[in-house]
Design an enzyme around this catalytic site. Structure first.
Site, short mmCIF file in Angstrom:
data_model
loop_
_atom_site.label_atom_id
_atom_site.label_comp_id
_atom_site.label_asym_id
_atom_site.label_seq_id
_atom_site.Cartn_x
_atom_site.Cartn_y
_atom_site.Cartn_z
N GLY A 115 0.95 -1.01 -0.03
CA GLY A 115 0.07 0.07 0.05
C GLY A 115 0.86 1.24 0.14
O GLY A 115 2.01 1.40 -0.62
N GLU A 116 0.55 2.22 0.60
CA GLU A 116 1.45 3.35 0.79
C GLU A 116 1.82 3.59 2.42
O GLU A 116 0.74 3.64 3.11
CB GLU A 116 0.54 4.71 0.25
CG GLU A 116 1.31 5.63 -0.24
CD GLU A 116 2.38 6.49 0.38
OE1 GLU A 116 3.63 6.54 0.28
OE2 GLU A 116 1.99 6.97 1.55
N SER A 117 3.10 3.52 2.59
CA SER A 117 3.74 3.21 3.93
C SER A 117 3.38 4.56 4.55
O SER A 117 2.86 4.55 6.11
CB SER A 117 5.29 3.32 3.91
OG SER A 117 5.80 4.27 3.33
N CYS A 168 6.25 -5.23 0.69
CA CYS A 168 6.33 -3.67 0.16
C CYS A 168 6.35 -2.60 1.25
O CYS A 168 7.30 -2.37 2.11
CB CYS A 168 5.60 -3.47 -1.08
SG CYS A 168 5.92 -2.31 -2.09
N ARG A 211 12.79 4.02 0.45
CA ARG A 211 11.39 4.21 -0.10
C ARG A 211 11.28 4.41 -1.41
O ARG A 211 12.28 4.97 -2.04
CB ARG A 211 10.55 5.19 0.37
CG ARG A 211 9.59 4.92 1.90
CD ARG A 211 8.97 6.09 2.52
NE ARG A 211 7.68 6.21 1.65
CZ ARG A 211 7.05 7.30 1.22
NH1 ARG A 211 8.00 8.46 1.03
NH2 ARG A 211 6.18 7.33 0.45
N ILE A 218 6.20 -3.36 -7.15
CA ILE A 218 5.56 -1.87 -7.43
C ILE A 218 5.78 -1.02 -6.45
O ILE A 218 5.61 -0.94 -5.40
CB ILE A 218 3.89 -2.45 -7.20
CG1 ILE A 218 3.43 -3.73 -8.10
CG2 ILE A 218 3.01 -1.33 -7.82
CD1 ILE A 218 2.33 -4.41 -7.66
N ARG A 219 6.38 0.04 -7.13
CA ARG A 219 6.85 1.19 -6.73
C ARG A 219 7.81 0.80 -5.16
O ARG A 219 7.32 1.17 -4.03
CB ARG A 219 5.83 2.36 -6.09
CG ARG A 219 5.15 2.89 -7.35
CD ARG A 219 4.15 3.90 -6.86
NE ARG A 219 4.86 4.91 -5.91
CZ ARG A 219 3.95 5.36 -5.07
NH1 ARG A 219 2.67 5.17 -4.71
NH2 ARG A 219 4.43 6.43 -4.33
N HIS A 276 5.59 -8.38 -3.85
CA HIS A 276 4.22 -8.75 -3.44
C HIS A 276 3.87 -10.10 -3.78
O HIS A 276 3.44 -10.39 -4.99
CB HIS A 276 3.33 -7.60 -4.19
CG HIS A 276 3.16 -6.33 -4.00
ND1 HIS A 276 2.48 -5.89 -2.96
CD2 HIS A 276 4.02 -5.34 -4.25
CE1 HIS A 276 2.55 -4.64 -2.74
NE2 HIS A 276 3.45 -4.33 -3.73
N GLU A 321 1.42 -11.89 -2.74
CA GLU A 321 -0.05 -12.17 -2.94
C GLU A 321 -0.57 -11.97 -4.15
O GLU A 321 -1.90 -12.34 -4.33
CB GLU A 321 -0.58 -11.00 -1.73
CG GLU A 321 -0.54 -9.79 -1.99
CD GLU A 321 0.48 -8.80 -1.96
OE1 GLU A 321 0.50 -7.83 -2.14
OE2 GLU A 321 1.71 -9.46 -1.37
#
Length: 198
Positions: free
Chosen positions: A48-50, A80, A109, A137-138, A178, A180
Site C-alpha cells: 500500500g502506501e507506507s 512492500c 522508499r 510495484i513502487r 508482492h 500475494e
C-alpha cells in the site's frame, strides 16, 4: 491447533493476503481494532502506501499496540509498504513518518522508481524451494542490514541485480515484492512455518 494470522486491513492487498494464508492452512482475519489484534498469533502488513498506513495506524489507535506486540515477539510479515513499516530506519520518508520497527535494516522508499518503473523478476529466497517470480510495484529496497537481521533474498538480474529485497530477523520477515498478487503461496507458507515455530 490452527494458526490465526491477522492481516492489517487499513489499506493495500488485504483480500489477496487473506486468500494466500488460507491456501496454506492458516486462519486469516482482517485486523482494524486492538481487540482483533489481541486475538491473532501473528500479523501480515500488506503493501500500500507506507505513509498512509502509518497515519491510519495512529488514527485507529493501533500503532502502539502493534509495536508492543512486535516487541513482545509476535511474528509478522511485511510486503512492500509492510517492509518499510517493519524496518528500524527509512530513507526517503516524509516528515514525521514513523515505522513500527523490529528489523535492524535501513530501507529506501520507492527505491526502484515510480509506478511506471514497476517490474518482475525471478529470484531465490532462503526457505523457499526453487526460484520465485517476484512482482515489484513502487518497491523499496534494503540499503543497509544491521547485525541482528539477515538477508534472505536479492534481485538476481537486470539493472537492480544484487539489491536486497527480502530480510528476516527472528519471527519477522519482510519482502519488497508482492507475493500475494502472483498466486504463488510459498512465501506465505514460509511465514506460517515461522509462526508455528515461534
Amino acid at each position: 491447533m490452527q494458526t490465526t494470522v491477522g492481516v492489517l486491513a487499513l489499506q493495500g492487498d488485504v483480500r489477496e493476503h487473506v486468500h494466500a494464508l488460507e491456501n496454506v492452512g492458516a486462519r486469516a482475519v482482517p485486523v482494524r481494532r486492538t481487540s482483533e489484534l489481541d486475538a491473532v498469533d501473528a500479523l501480515v502488513i500488506p503493501g500500500g502506501e507506507s505513509t498512509t498506513i502509518d497515519k491510519l495506524l495512529r488514527a485507529f489507535e493501533l500503532f502502539e499496540p502493534v509495536r508492543q506486540r512486535l516487541r513482545a515477539g509476535m511474528p509478522a510479515y511485511g510486503s512492500c509498504a509492510g517492509m518499510i513499516l517493519l524496518a528500524d530506519r527509512v530513507i526517503g520518508g516524509i516528515e514525521g513518518q514513523q515505522t513500527l520497527g523490529g528489523i535492524d535494516v535501513t530501507v529506501r522508499r520507492n527505491a526502484f522508481g515510480r509506478q511506471v518503473d514497476s517490474f518482475e523478476s525471478d529470484l531465490s529466497v532462503d526457505g523457499v524451494e526453487g526460484p520465485l517470480h517476484a512482482v515489484f510495484i513502487r518497491a523499496p529496497w534494503v540499503e543497509e542490514v544491521g547485525p541482528a537481521a539477515s538477508v534472505v533474498g536479492r534481485v538476481e538480474g537486470g539493472p537492480a541485480a544484487g539489491r536486497i529485497v527480502a530480510v528476516r530477523q527472528g519471527p519477522l520477515l519482510a519482502s519488497s515484492f508482492h507475493p500475494e498478487v502472483t498466486g504463488d503461496t510459498r512465501v506465505h507458507r514460509l511465514f506460517v512455518e515461522i509462526v508455528r515455530e515461534s
